[in-house]
Write an enzyme that holds these catalytic residues in place. Structure first.
Site, mmCIF file in Angstrom:
data_model
loop_
_atom_site.group_PDB
_atom_site.id
_atom_site.type_symbol
_atom_site.label_atom_id
_atom_site.label_comp_id
_atom_site.label_asym_id
_atom_site.label_seq_id
_atom_site.Cartn_x
_atom_site.Cartn_y
_atom_site.Cartn_z
ATOM 1 N N LYS A 15 0.854 -1.198 0.000
ATOM 2 C CA LYS A 15 0.000 0.000 0.000
ATOM 3 C C LYS A 15 0.895 1.254 0.000
ATOM 4 C CE LYS A 15 -3.389 -2.674 2.488
ATOM 5 N NZ LYS A 15 -4.688 -2.690 3.097
ATOM 6 N N HIS A 99 -8.521 -3.095 -6.108
ATOM 7 C CA HIS A 99 -8.453 -3.250 -4.647
ATOM 8 C C HIS A 99 -9.592 -2.432 -4.026
ATOM 9 C CE1 HIS A 99 -7.022 -3.040 -0.525
ATOM 10 N NE2 HIS A 99 -6.234 -4.069 -0.810
ATOM 11 N N GLU A 101 -9.702 -0.548 -1.614
ATOM 12 C CA GLU A 101 -9.334 0.830 -1.242
ATOM 13 C C GLU A 101 -9.389 1.756 -2.455
ATOM 14 O OE1 GLU A 101 -5.675 -0.188 0.719
ATOM 15 O OE2 GLU A 101 -6.811 -1.166 2.310
ATOM 16 N N SER A 217 -6.268 -9.681 6.468
ATOM 17 C CA SER A 217 -5.603 -10.002 7.733
ATOM 18 C C SER A 217 -4.962 -11.387 7.739
ATOM 19 C CB SER A 217 -6.578 -9.828 8.904
ATOM 20 O OG SER A 217 -7.053 -8.488 8.952
HETATM 21 C C1 PEP Z 1 -4.760 -5.981 1.406
HETATM 22 O O1 PEP Z 1 -4.251 -4.891 1.448
HETATM 23 O O2 PEP Z 1 -5.081 -6.451 0.317
HETATM 24 C C2 PEP Z 1 -4.949 -6.721 2.661
HETATM 25 C C3 PEP Z 1 -5.489 -7.905 2.615
HETATM 26 O O3 PEP Z 1 -4.540 -6.083 3.807
HETATM 27 P P1 PEP Z 1 -4.366 -6.784 5.264
HETATM 28 O O4 PEP Z 1 -3.592 -8.051 5.040
HETATM 29 O O5 PEP Z 1 -3.624 -5.784 6.060
HETATM 30 O O6 PEP Z 1 -5.741 -7.065 5.778
#
Ligand code: PEP
Length: 262
Positions: A15, A99, A101, A217
């Site tokens: 990210k 994604h 985001e 996560s």
């Molecule tokens: C992601 O950014 O695609 C993601 C899954 O983040 P995290 O592993 O921090 O949940």
């Protein structure tokens, strides 16, 4: 379904974290203790500004370079955009598209995501197409409907002969960056549904060769359970990819699941 027909992919998504000057020490630490797992493709999707430094630091092909976005446009007056051929020229082999985001903060819709996936493919880059439901959608019981709409819309931009180069990432939005992981069964249910869609549209041969990742996560403490599921072929990893030791342990979990020497 037999996993031998497809690649296991562990892709880190940095990210907007770390500095270009931190790439070298990070990769040195990673490479010094990263297990060699033949069945696992390791990818780091870094900010555009870090790509050259990452390429220089990697030296060999043990880790593939990934980007986090690509323009839908080829070239021209699109200030701030980065085109697929620019990424290809820098040695980028994977690119995250859609994604959650980017969908949330940059207004990307399924139409844009499909065009971005195509832009990556046209430049020899594997798009990692992200799909996932919100908590509200899950609670309303419309997860599968939502996933199928996101996936089919994106795939409709992609010529059939290029679909096998796509990677799909199932990322429930409620599990991203929250510390709340989908249970292996919940993740498997959706990944198996995604494979079913691929089978219905493109046939069994393609469906068994496409890699479907779970993201949300994923970390060293839950990776093995998730990766043991029959339709989960790897992970898209945010937070845990920023810590070399955590990321190494996730790659190690692949070796444990496949029973590979390391
Ligand atoms: C992601 O950014 O695609 C993601 C899954 O983040 P995290 O592993 O921090 O949940």
């Amino acid at each position: 379904m037999n996993k031998k027909y497809r690649k296991t992919i562990i892709a880190g998504n940095w990210k907007m974290n770390l500095l270009p000057s931190e790439v070298k020490p990070f990769t040195e630490e990673l490479r010094s203790s990263m297990p060699r797992v033949k069945t696992c493709e390791t990818v780091l999707c870094v900010p555009f500004t870090h790509i050259s430094a990452l390429r220089r630091a990697l030296k060999d092909n043990r880790i593939a370079v990934g980007a986090q976005d690509v323009s839908t446009y080829e070239k021209g007056a699109y200030t701030g955009e980065i085109a697929g051929d620019m990424l290809n020229d820098l040695g980028v082999r994977y690119c995250i598209v859609g994604h959650s985001e980017r969908r949330e903060y940059h207004g990307e819709d399924n139409f844009t995501v499909g065009r971005k996936a195509l832009a990556a493919l046209e430049n020899g880059i594997h798009p990692i197409i992200c799909v996932g439901e919100t908590l509200e959608q899950r609670e309303r019981g419309i997860t599968m409907e939502h996933i199928s709409c996101q996936l089919i819309s994106a795939l409709s931009f992609i010529p059939d002969d290029k679909v096998r180069q796509c990677v799909i990432a199932y990322e429930p939005i409620w599990a991203i960056g929250t510390g709340k992981t989908a249970t292996p069964e919940e993740a498997q249910e959706v990944c198996s549904f995604i494979r079913r869609i691929m089978r219905e549209r493109y046939g069994a041969r393609l469906a068994r060769s496409v890699s479907i990742l779970y993201g949300g996560s994923m970390k060293s403490s839950n990776a093995k359970e998730l990766l043991s599921m029959p339709d989960i072929d790897g992970g898209l990893i945010g937070g845990a990819s920023l810590k070399p030791n955590e990321f190494i342990q996730i790659i190690d979990a692949v070796a444990q699941v496949t029973g590979e020497e390391r």
